[in-house]
Design a protein around this motif. Structure first.
Motif, PDB file in Angstrom:
ATOM      1  N   PHE A   7       0.837  -1.195   0.000  1.00 20.20           N
ATOM      2  CA  PHE A   7       0.000   0.000   0.000  1.00 20.20           C
ATOM      3  C   PHE A   7       0.877   1.252   0.000  1.00 20.20           C
ATOM      4  O   PHE A   7       1.689   1.455   0.907  1.00 20.20           O
ATOM      5  CB  PHE A   7      -0.898   0.029   1.236  1.00 20.20           C
ATOM      6  CG  PHE A   7      -2.072  -0.892   1.168  1.00 20.20           C
ATOM      7  CD1 PHE A   7      -3.284  -0.462   0.648  1.00 20.20           C
ATOM      8  CD2 PHE A   7      -1.979  -2.199   1.635  1.00 20.20           C
ATOM      9  CE1 PHE A   7      -4.382  -1.316   0.592  1.00 20.20           C
ATOM     10  CE2 PHE A   7      -3.061  -3.054   1.582  1.00 20.20           C
ATOM     11  CZ  PHE A   7      -4.272  -2.611   1.064  1.00 20.20           C
ATOM     12  N   GLY A   9       1.182   5.047   0.657  1.00 18.37           N
ATOM     13  CA  GLY A   9       0.467   5.994   1.502  1.00 18.37           C
ATOM     14  C   GLY A   9       0.552   7.429   1.051  1.00 18.37           C
ATOM     15  O   GLY A   9       0.704   8.334   1.877  1.00 18.37           O
ATOM     16  N   TYR A  83       0.832  -7.671   4.201  1.00 16.13           N
ATOM     17  CA  TYR A  83       0.759  -6.311   3.669  1.00 16.13           C
ATOM     18  C   TYR A  83       2.032  -5.533   4.000  1.00 16.13           C
ATOM     19  O   TYR A  83       2.622  -5.698   5.066  1.00 16.13           O
ATOM     20  CB  TYR A  83      -0.446  -5.570   4.268  1.00 16.13           C
ATOM     21  CG  TYR A  83      -1.695  -6.403   4.291  1.00 16.13           C
ATOM     22  CD1 TYR A  83      -2.481  -6.554   3.144  1.00 16.13           C
ATOM     23  CD2 TYR A  83      -2.085  -7.075   5.442  1.00 16.13           C
ATOM     24  CE1 TYR A  83      -3.617  -7.346   3.156  1.00 16.13           C
ATOM     25  CE2 TYR A  83      -3.220  -7.864   5.470  1.00 16.13           C
ATOM     26  CZ  TYR A  83      -3.986  -8.006   4.324  1.00 16.13           C
ATOM     27  OH  TYR A  83      -5.097  -8.801   4.337  1.00 16.13           O
ATOM     28  N   MET A  85       3.019  -1.567   4.360  1.00 21.87           N
ATOM     29  CA  MET A  85       2.417  -0.239   4.460  1.00 21.87           C
ATOM     30  C   MET A  85       3.518   0.822   4.337  1.00 21.87           C
ATOM     31  O   MET A  85       4.383   0.940   5.208  1.00 21.87           O
ATOM     32  CB  MET A  85       1.702  -0.083   5.799  1.00 21.87           C
ATOM     33  CG  MET A  85       0.699  -1.189   6.108  1.00 21.87           C
ATOM     34  SD  MET A  85      -0.623  -1.272   4.879  1.00 21.87           S
ATOM     35  CE  MET A  85      -1.717  -2.479   5.636  1.00 21.87           C
ATOM     36  N   SER A  87       4.570   4.684   4.128  1.00 24.78           N
ATOM     37  CA  SER A  87       3.982   5.960   4.546  1.00 24.78           C
ATOM     38  C   SER A  87       5.033   7.040   4.775  1.00 24.78           C
ATOM     39  O   SER A  87       6.091   6.773   5.348  1.00 24.78           O
ATOM     40  CB  SER A  87       3.189   5.758   5.847  1.00 24.78           C
ATOM     41  OG  SER A  87       2.629   6.983   6.290  1.00 24.78           O
ATOM     42  N   LEU A  98      -3.119   7.119   3.585  1.00 20.18           N
ATOM     43  CA  LEU A  98      -3.064   5.687   3.873  1.00 20.18           C
ATOM     44  C   LEU A  98      -4.152   5.294   4.869  1.00 20.18           C
ATOM     45  O   LEU A  98      -4.860   4.302   4.667  1.00 20.18           O
ATOM     46  CB  LEU A  98      -1.686   5.314   4.422  1.00 20.18           C
ATOM     47  CG  LEU A  98      -1.475   3.849   4.770  1.00 20.18           C
ATOM     48  CD1 LEU A  98      -1.677   2.968   3.544  1.00 20.18           C
ATOM     49  CD2 LEU A  98      -0.080   3.637   5.358  1.00 20.18           C
ATOM     50  N   LEU A 102      -7.189   2.568   4.093  1.00 17.37           N
ATOM     51  CA  LEU A 102      -7.311   1.340   4.882  1.00 17.37           C
ATOM     52  C   LEU A 102      -8.598   1.311   5.696  1.00 17.37           C
ATOM     53  O   LEU A 102      -9.196   0.242   5.897  1.00 17.37           O
ATOM     54  CB  LEU A 102      -6.102   1.192   5.814  1.00 17.37           C
ATOM     55  CG  LEU A 102      -4.731   1.073   5.144  1.00 17.37           C
ATOM     56  CD1 LEU A 102      -3.650   0.974   6.208  1.00 17.37           C
ATOM     57  CD2 LEU A 102      -4.670  -0.118   4.198  1.00 17.37           C
ATOM     58  N   TYR A 110      -8.282  -7.954   7.102  1.00 20.45           N
ATOM     59  CA  TYR A 110      -6.836  -7.906   7.332  1.00 20.45           C
ATOM     60  C   TYR A 110      -6.377  -8.905   8.398  1.00 20.45           C
ATOM     61  O   TYR A 110      -5.189  -9.237   8.463  1.00 20.45           O
ATOM     62  CB  TYR A 110      -6.426  -6.521   7.839  1.00 20.45           C
ATOM     63  CG  TYR A 110      -6.776  -5.340   6.984  1.00 20.45           C
ATOM     64  CD1 TYR A 110      -5.951  -4.924   5.948  1.00 20.45           C
ATOM     65  CD2 TYR A 110      -7.938  -4.594   7.233  1.00 20.45           C
ATOM     66  CE1 TYR A 110      -6.261  -3.809   5.192  1.00 20.45           C
ATOM     67  CE2 TYR A 110      -8.250  -3.476   6.478  1.00 20.45           C
ATOM     68  CZ  TYR A 110      -7.411  -3.081   5.459  1.00 20.45           C
ATOM     69  OH  TYR A 110      -7.709  -1.968   4.714  1.00 20.45           O
ATOM     70  N   SER A 115       1.948  -7.644   8.798  1.00 21.29           N
ATOM     71  CA  SER A 115       2.207  -6.456   7.990  1.00 21.29           C
ATOM     72  C   SER A 115       3.628  -5.966   8.270  1.00 21.29           C
ATOM     73  O   SER A 115       4.249  -6.357   9.262  1.00 21.29           O
ATOM     74  CB  SER A 115       1.202  -5.345   8.309  1.00 21.29           C
ATOM     75  OG  SER A 115       1.302  -4.944   9.665  1.00 21.29           O
ATOM     76  N   ILE A 117       5.987  -2.296   8.282  1.00 21.63           N
ATOM     77  CA  ILE A 117       5.955  -0.838   8.286  1.00 21.63           C
ATOM     78  C   ILE A 117       7.172  -0.297   7.548  1.00 21.63           C
ATOM     79  O   ILE A 117       8.314  -0.639   7.874  1.00 21.63           O
ATOM     80  CB  ILE A 117       5.933  -0.297   9.722  1.00 21.63           C
ATOM     81  CG1 ILE A 117       4.619  -0.693  10.414  1.00 21.63           C
ATOM     82  CG2 ILE A 117       6.109   1.216   9.739  1.00 21.63           C
ATOM     83  CD1 ILE A 117       4.583  -0.382  11.899  1.00 21.63           C
ATOM     84  N   MET A 134       1.818   3.969  13.587  1.00 24.39           N
ATOM     85  CA  MET A 134       1.333   2.922  12.691  1.00 24.39           C
ATOM     86  C   MET A 134       1.225   1.571  13.393  1.00 24.39           C
ATOM     87  O   MET A 134       0.358   0.759  13.048  1.00 24.39           O
ATOM     88  CB  MET A 134       2.247   2.815  11.467  1.00 24.39           C
ATOM     89  CG  MET A 134       2.148   4.006  10.528  1.00 24.39           C
ATOM     90  SD  MET A 134       3.359   3.971   9.186  1.00 24.39           S
ATOM     91  CE  MET A 134       2.707   2.635   8.176  1.00 24.39           C
ATOM     92  N   LEU A 138      -2.187  -0.558  12.910  1.00 19.86           N
ATOM     93  CA  LEU A 138      -2.191  -1.845  12.236  1.00 19.86           C
ATOM     94  C   LEU A 138      -2.583  -2.977  13.173  1.00 19.86           C
ATOM     95  O   LEU A 138      -3.242  -3.934  12.755  1.00 19.86           O
ATOM     96  CB  LEU A 138      -0.820  -2.109  11.611  1.00 19.86           C
ATOM     97  CG  LEU A 138      -0.431  -1.147  10.482  1.00 19.86           C
ATOM     98  CD1 LEU A 138       1.006  -1.388  10.041  1.00 19.86           C
ATOM     99  CD2 LEU A 138      -1.379  -1.272   9.300  1.00 19.86           C
TER     100      LEU A 138
END
Length: 220
Positions: A7, A9, A83, A85, A87, A98, A102, A110, A115, A117, A134, A138
Motif C-alpha cells: 500500500f 500511503g 501487507y 504499508m 507511509s 493511507l 485502509l 486484514y 504487515s 511498516i 502505525m 495496524l
C-alpha cells in the motif's frame, strides 16, 4: 507462493515538495525485493482507486451496491497473505491518505495476517516517528506488524524513479530484507495455520455493532 499487497500511503502527485511521488520509489523497491524472493505482489496506489468524496466504508453498503473499486480491493485484501504499508510522516503520524484508504475496510479482511511498516522522508528522519503511530493502527486492524521496520531518510537520494538503489544496492537490499524476510516468514506460518484452523472460529469478527467489544455488564 505468498501474496502481498504493498500500500502506497500518498495520493499527491504535485510539487512542492519535490520530487513528486517520492513514496512510489520506496514502494517499487519493496515490490521488486518481494518478487525477487518469489512472492506475488501488487502495488496499491490511492491515485488509481476512485473513492467517494463522502467517506463510506465498504461494509456500509448493501452487497449489491458496493462500488467496483471497493469490491475489487476488498477481495484483494482478503486474498493476501500479508501487507506492506509505505507511509511518509505527517505531524509525527502516518499518512492521512493511507489511513483513509485502509479505513474503508473492516478489520476482519486484514486479520490474522502480518504487515510490515515502511516509512520515508525527504529529510533526515526517514518518517520514523510515523511508524510509532502505525503500530497501534495496524494492530487494531488485526494485521500485526513485524518487529523490524524500514525507514528511508533522504529517499530521493537513496532511490531513483524506478525504485532502484542509487548506491550500495546490496546493503540497502539487506536492510530492507530483514523486515521483508520477517514478513515472509510470518505470512507463510499464518497461511499454514489458517489451513489447519479457521481463525474466525477462534475469534469471531464483530458483525453487529461496536458494543460487541464490550465486556458483559451486571445489568445484562
Amino acid at each position: 507462493m505468498s501474496r502481498f499487497l504493498v500500500f502506497l500511503g500518498s495520493a499527491r502527485d504535485s510539487t512542492p515538495p519535490a520530487p513528486a511521488r517520492l513514496g512510489l520509489r520506496v514502494a517499487r523497491a519493496c515490490v521488486e525485493l518481494l518478487e525477487a524472493d518469489g512472492a506475488s505482489v501488487e502495488l496499491i496506489d490511492p491515485l488509481a482507486i476512485e473513492l467517494s468524496a463522502v467517506f463510506k466504508p465498504h461494509f456500509a453498503y448493501a452487497k449489491s451496491k458496493v462500488p467496483e473499486a471497493l469490491a475489487s480491493l476488498a477481495d484483494k485484501i482478503a486474498a493476501a497473505d500479508g501487507y506492506v504499508m509505505v507511509s511518509p510522516e505527517y505531524n509525527h503520524s502516518m499518512s492521512p491518505a493511507l489511513a483513509h484508504l485502509l479505513n474503508h475496510f473492516g478489520s476482519s479482511l486484514y486479520a490474522f495476517k502480518p504487515s510490515a511498516i515502511v516509512t520515508y522522508s525527504a529529510g533526515q528522519w526517514g518518517g520514523a516517528r510515523a511508524a510509532v503511530n502505525m503500530r497501534t493502527f495496524l494492530a487494531e486492524l488485526g494485521c500485526l506488524p513485524v518487529s523490524a521496520m524500514i525507514h528511508v531518510p533522504k529517499a530521493q537520494e537513496a532511490l531513483d524513479e524506478d525504485g532502484c538503489f542509487r548506491e550500495d544496492p546490496d546493503r540497502w537490499a539487506g536492510y530492507f530484507g530483514r523486515t521483508l524476510g520477517q514478513l515472509g516468514w510470518w505470512a507463510e506460518a499464518a497461511a499454514r495455520q489458517r489451513d489447519i484452523r479457521d481463525p474466525h472460529e477462534v475469534s469471531p469478527a464483530f458483525q453487529r455493532a461496536p458494543d460487541q467489544r464490550n465486556a458483559p455488564s451486571s445489568g445484562d
